[in-house]
Design a protein around this motif. Structure first.
Motif, PDB file in Angstrom:
ATOM      1  N   SER A 181       0.833  -1.207   0.000  1.00 47.80           N
ATOM      2  CA  SER A 181       0.000   0.000   0.000  1.00 47.80           C
ATOM      3  C   SER A 181       0.872   1.264   0.000  1.00 47.80           C
ATOM      4  CB  SER A 181      -0.982  -0.003   1.167  1.00 47.80           C
ATOM      5  OG  SER A 181      -0.311  -0.125   2.386  1.00 47.80           O
ATOM      6  N   TRP A 183       3.887   1.503  -1.284  1.00 42.51           N
ATOM      7  CA  TRP A 183       4.499   1.569  -2.615  1.00 42.51           C
ATOM      8  C   TRP A 183       3.495   2.078  -3.651  1.00 42.51           C
ATOM      9  CZ3 TRP A 183       8.790   2.183  -4.880  1.00 42.51           C
ATOM     10  CH2 TRP A 183       9.035   1.736  -6.181  1.00 42.51           C
ATOM     11  N   ARG A 184       2.263   1.559  -3.568  1.00 43.81           N
ATOM     12  CA  ARG A 184       1.219   1.986  -4.511  1.00 43.81           C
ATOM     13  C   ARG A 184       0.928   3.480  -4.367  1.00 43.81           C
ATOM     14  NH1 ARG A 184      -2.623  -1.097  -2.711  1.00 43.81           N
ATOM     15  NH2 ARG A 184      -1.647  -2.984  -3.450  1.00 43.81           N
ATOM     16  N   ARG A 185       0.797   3.944  -3.115  1.00 37.60           N
ATOM     17  CA  ARG A 185       0.542   5.377  -2.877  1.00 37.60           C
ATOM     18  C   ARG A 185       1.693   6.223  -3.397  1.00 37.60           C
ATOM     19  NH1 ARG A 185      -1.212   3.603   2.167  1.00 37.60           N
ATOM     20  NH2 ARG A 185       0.764   4.250   3.109  1.00 37.60           N
ATOM     21  N   LEU A 187       3.912   5.516  -5.818  1.00 36.84           N
ATOM     22  CA  LEU A 187       3.956   5.553  -7.290  1.00 36.84           C
ATOM     23  C   LEU A 187       2.854   6.443  -7.855  1.00 36.84           C
ATOM     24  CD1 LEU A 187       4.782   1.877  -8.341  1.00 36.84           C
ATOM     25  CD2 LEU A 187       6.299   3.845  -8.254  1.00 36.84           C
ATOM     26  N   THR A 188       1.660   6.363  -7.272  1.00 34.84           N
ATOM     27  CA  THR A 188       0.542   7.199  -7.730  1.00 34.84           C
ATOM     28  C   THR A 188       0.902   8.671  -7.586  1.00 34.84           C
ATOM     29  OG1 THR A 188      -1.036   5.491  -7.084  1.00 34.84           O
ATOM     30  CG2 THR A 188      -1.901   7.709  -7.406  1.00 34.84           C
ATOM     31  N   LYS A 189       1.469   9.037  -6.437  1.00 35.10           N
ATOM     32  CA  LYS A 189       1.858  10.437  -6.209  1.00 35.10           C
ATOM     33  C   LYS A 189       2.969  10.859  -7.170  1.00 35.10           C
ATOM     34  CE  LYS A 189       0.932  10.827  -1.236  1.00 35.10           C
ATOM     35  NZ  LYS A 189       1.613  10.965   0.069  1.00 35.10           N
ATOM     36  N   ILE A 191       3.572   9.798 -10.150  1.00 34.94           N
ATOM     37  CA  ILE A 191       3.002  10.021 -11.485  1.00 34.94           C
ATOM     38  C   ILE A 191       2.233  11.335 -11.505  1.00 34.94           C
ATOM     39  CG2 ILE A 191       1.305   9.157 -13.152  1.00 34.94           C
ATOM     40  CD1 ILE A 191       2.193   6.285 -12.242  1.00 34.94           C
ATOM     41  N   GLU A 192       1.447  11.587 -10.454  1.00 33.85           N
ATOM     42  CA  GLU A 192       0.681  12.840 -10.373  1.00 33.85           C
ATOM     43  C   GLU A 192       1.594  14.052 -10.356  1.00 33.85           C
ATOM     44  OE1 GLU A 192      -1.603  12.310  -6.842  1.00 33.85           O
ATOM     45  OE2 GLU A 192      -3.134  11.054  -7.819  1.00 33.85           O
ATOM     46  N   LYS A 198       3.351   6.882 -16.681  1.00 34.48           N
ATOM     47  CA  LYS A 198       2.701   5.612 -16.355  1.00 34.48           C
ATOM     48  C   LYS A 198       3.441   4.437 -17.006  1.00 34.48           C
ATOM     49  CE  LYS A 198      -1.947   7.287 -15.508  1.00 34.48           C
ATOM     50  NZ  LYS A 198      -3.360   7.230 -15.852  1.00 34.48           N
TER      51      LYS A 198
END
Length: 200
Positions: A181, A183-185, A187-189, A191-192, A198
């Motif tokens: 979780s 790591w996912r957060r 990577l999302t940030k 990219i944003e 992506k």
């Protein structure tokens, strides 16, 4: 043995490719080919039906991200992610580790001549000799861990193999779900924020 035909073996290789991947299919072909060659040399087989077998294309090897991307992500992780994310990024890049291999690292893997990396999925353990970057990330991990343990009055094992190198804010080992979780957060940030695309 005479009933084994090339189409029969092609079916086996194709099935293995679907079920276990192209590398396993290649291994099956090699083993069967050696078996029939052994039989021919000893007068037990007339021919080798494996010779004309078609192999599936193997997947491309995983490509590592370039240095500039890693440097951007590490810099960002130091400012906006749990303390262990940048360390995992650096360590995984330097030692080609999976997340689980870094998560489960214990103090006994830190040796005089380098870092012993115990692989998951049956791969061989490897020793990465020290360089400045590797030494720095391990020293920072131990320093951070010791500070967290002192703050939380966490019990410390006398055995090096029981002392995790990386811990969460409570001083406990980082769980698989906790790491995924975080790591996912991250990577999302990233990219944003435009630090990576992506496709990267």
């Amino acid at each position: 043995r005479s009933k084994w035909t090339t189409p029969d073996i092609q079916k086996i290789v194709d099935k293995m490719s679907k079920e276990r991947g192209p590398t396993s299919a290649k291994h099956i072909k090699q083993y069967l080919s050696r078996l029939f060659n052994w039989g021919i040399n000893r007068g037990l087989s007339v021919s080798n039906p494996v010779v004309a077998i078609e192999l599936p294309k193997e997947r491309k090897r995983r490509r590592l991200p370039d240095n500039s991307l890693i440097d951007r992500l590490i810099s960002y992780a130091k400012t906006d992610a749990p303390h262990y994310v940048w360390m995992f990024l650096e360590l995984n890049y330097l030692c080609l580790l999976r997340g689980v291999e870094a998560r489960q690292m214990t103090e006994d893997q830190i040796q005089d001549d380098g870092l012993k990396c115990v692989r998951a999925k049956g791969s061989k353990t490897t020793l990465f000799t020290w360089n400045d970057r590797l030494r720095f990330v391990i020293d920072q991990a131990l320093k951070t861990r010791d500070e967290i343990w002192a703050k939380n009055k966490h019990p410390i094992s006398l055995k090096a193999e029981s002392r995790d190198v990386f811990v969460n804010e409570a001083g406990d080992p980082i769980s698989a779900s906790g790491w995924q979780s975080a790591w996912r957060r991250f990577l999302t940030k990233a990219i944003e924020q435009g630090l990576m695309g992506k496709d990267e």
